[in-house]
Structure formats: C-alpha cells, structure tokens
Design an enzyme around this catalytic site. Structure first.
Site, PDB file in Angstrom:
ATOM      1  N   CYS A   6       0.831  -1.203   0.000  1.00 39.72           N
ATOM      2  CA  CYS A   6       0.000   0.000   0.000  1.00 39.72           C
ATOM      3  C   CYS A   6       0.870   1.260   0.000  1.00 39.72           C
ATOM      4  O   CYS A   6       2.065   1.230   0.295  1.00 39.72           O
ATOM      5  CB  CYS A   6      -0.913  -0.007   1.223  1.00 39.72           C
ATOM      6  SG  CYS A   6      -2.391   1.016   1.035  1.00 39.72           S
ATOM      7  N   ASP A 132      -6.203  -2.753  11.149  1.00 36.75           N
ATOM      8  CA  ASP A 132      -5.120  -1.780  11.119  1.00 36.75           C
ATOM      9  C   ASP A 132      -4.949  -1.118  12.483  1.00 36.75           C
ATOM     10  O   ASP A 132      -5.789  -1.251  13.373  1.00 36.75           O
ATOM     11  CB  ASP A 132      -5.393  -0.724  10.048  1.00 36.75           C
ATOM     12  CG  ASP A 132      -4.128  -0.128   9.465  1.00 36.75           C
ATOM     13  OD1 ASP A 132      -3.043  -0.300  10.065  1.00 36.75           O
ATOM     14  OD2 ASP A 132      -4.217   0.528   8.401  1.00 36.75           O
TER      15      ASP A 132
END
Length: 221
Positions: A6, A132
């Site tokens: 990412c 996350d």
C-alpha cells in the site's frame, strides 16, 4: 498468503511491486487524515492502467461520502475500494447498489475488545476487512508504522471466519512471519515497512517482505 503493498505513489514502484509478486497494490486517494502517501485520482488512474492484470489495484480512501467515493472510483476506473473511514453500513449498501461489481474492503482499527464487535454490521455488505492500527497522537488511520495487539486481531479472524481478513499495522519483513502465525489472516497489507528514506518504496524491502510473507504457513481461508 495474499500480499498487498500500500501507499504506492509512482508508476515505477507499482511495477516493481507487481514484478516481485505482490498480489495487490494500494493507491491512496481522498485524504481526510494526516498521511504523506495520497495521490490525485489522475495519478492513480495512470498507475492502475499500466499494471499487469494479475495485480489487483485497490483504491484506499478516507472519504465517507458515497457520491465522492463513486466519483473517485469512476474517475480512476478501479474496481476495488478500501474504506478507511467511519462510513455507515447504510452508505456501504448504497455504494454497492450503485456499483454492483465493486469489491469493498472495510478497515477495522484494532484498539480494544470493542474492536471485535465492530465488523458485525458490515459482515454481509463487504468483501473483507483490513485490521489496522490507529495513532491517536497524530490522528493517522493507516500507514502509522505501529503494531497493535495481535491477539485481538486473531480473535477477529476467528470470530468472522467466513470473511477474508487482512492484517496491517506496523508490519515489515522482520515481523510479518510472526504476525501471520499469531493472527492467521487471509492476507497482509504493508505500507511504511516497505518505504525508503525518501518516502518512496524500497525494492529490497518489498522483496524481503513478500518473501517472508509467502514463506509463512498458509492460513485457512
């Protein structure tokens, strides 16, 4: 083990990640929290167009507004979105109604036992979750470089065993195997752990991360 790299900001970094075996790359578009990794929708569209078909492109956004998310997805022609906002289940349902072929991944910030219940209202609306970390000191909702309590993430994976769950937050080549063994996710998602000192991607870190993740015991999916 499914690996997503990412925070890609350049075409060359996207091609390197794809060439090294990344299953997906994440392009950050639509910033509402601090992050140095966001790019324009035009830049994201350009990167998405030149990637090989075997590498999935994921639009990662902080935006909670359905109209704006739809605009970004149509502008970039990206078919998978990772929602890093407190978007409501009703709004997710509306987004899916407008874009029936859209793949939706919802973020879950793992901060306490309450995080275990958070995915429940979204379970039948999204295609997966990414677990996350959250940094309250900087208000960062991703790319924090911080790990969280993996035992909580493992409980989420076990609780929602029918869902695909990615683990993120402070992962790097040195800890990803331990993280996978502890949490048993479907996949892993890395940003800061593959950065060079200039803020762009380090090919050596990408290669090391993918190698370590792919060599880990494959979890049940």
């Amino acid at each position: 083990m499914y690996v997503k790299i990412c925070g890609i900001r350049r075409q060359e970094d996207a091609l390197i990640a794809a060439g090294l075996g990344a299953d997906a790359i994440g392009l950050l578009v639509g910033r509402q929290h601090p992050s140095p990794d966001f790019i324009s929708e035009q830049a994201a569209a350009g990167i998405a167009r030149m990637l090989p078909s075997k590498t999935k492109t994921v639009l990662v956004t902080h935006v909670p507004d359905v109209d704006e998310i739809e605009r970004l997805l149509r502008e970039t022609e990206i078919a998978t979105v990772q929602l890093h906002s407190e978007i409501s289940p009703d709004a997710v349902q509306e987004l899916k109604a407008r874009l029936p072929n859209l793949t939706v991944i919802k973020s879950v910030h793992v901060v306490s036992d309450e995080s275990i219940e958070y995915p429940k209202p979204y379970l039948n609306l999204v295609d997966g979750f990414v677990l996350d970390s959250f940094n309250p000191a900087t208000n960062q909702v991703g790319g924090t470089g911080l790990t969280h309590d993996w035992s909580l993430s493992q409980r989420i994976v076990s609780r929602y065993s029918s869902a695909r769950v990615w683990l993120a937050g402070g992962l790097h080549a040195g800890n990803v195997r331990a993280a996978i063994l502890a949490v048993k996710p479907f996949g892993v998602d890395v940003n800061s752990g593959t950065k060079a000192s200039d803020g762009f991607k380090d090919p050596r870190k990408i290669e090391a991360f993918i190698t370590q993740a792919k060599c880990s015991a494959k979890p049940q999916t």
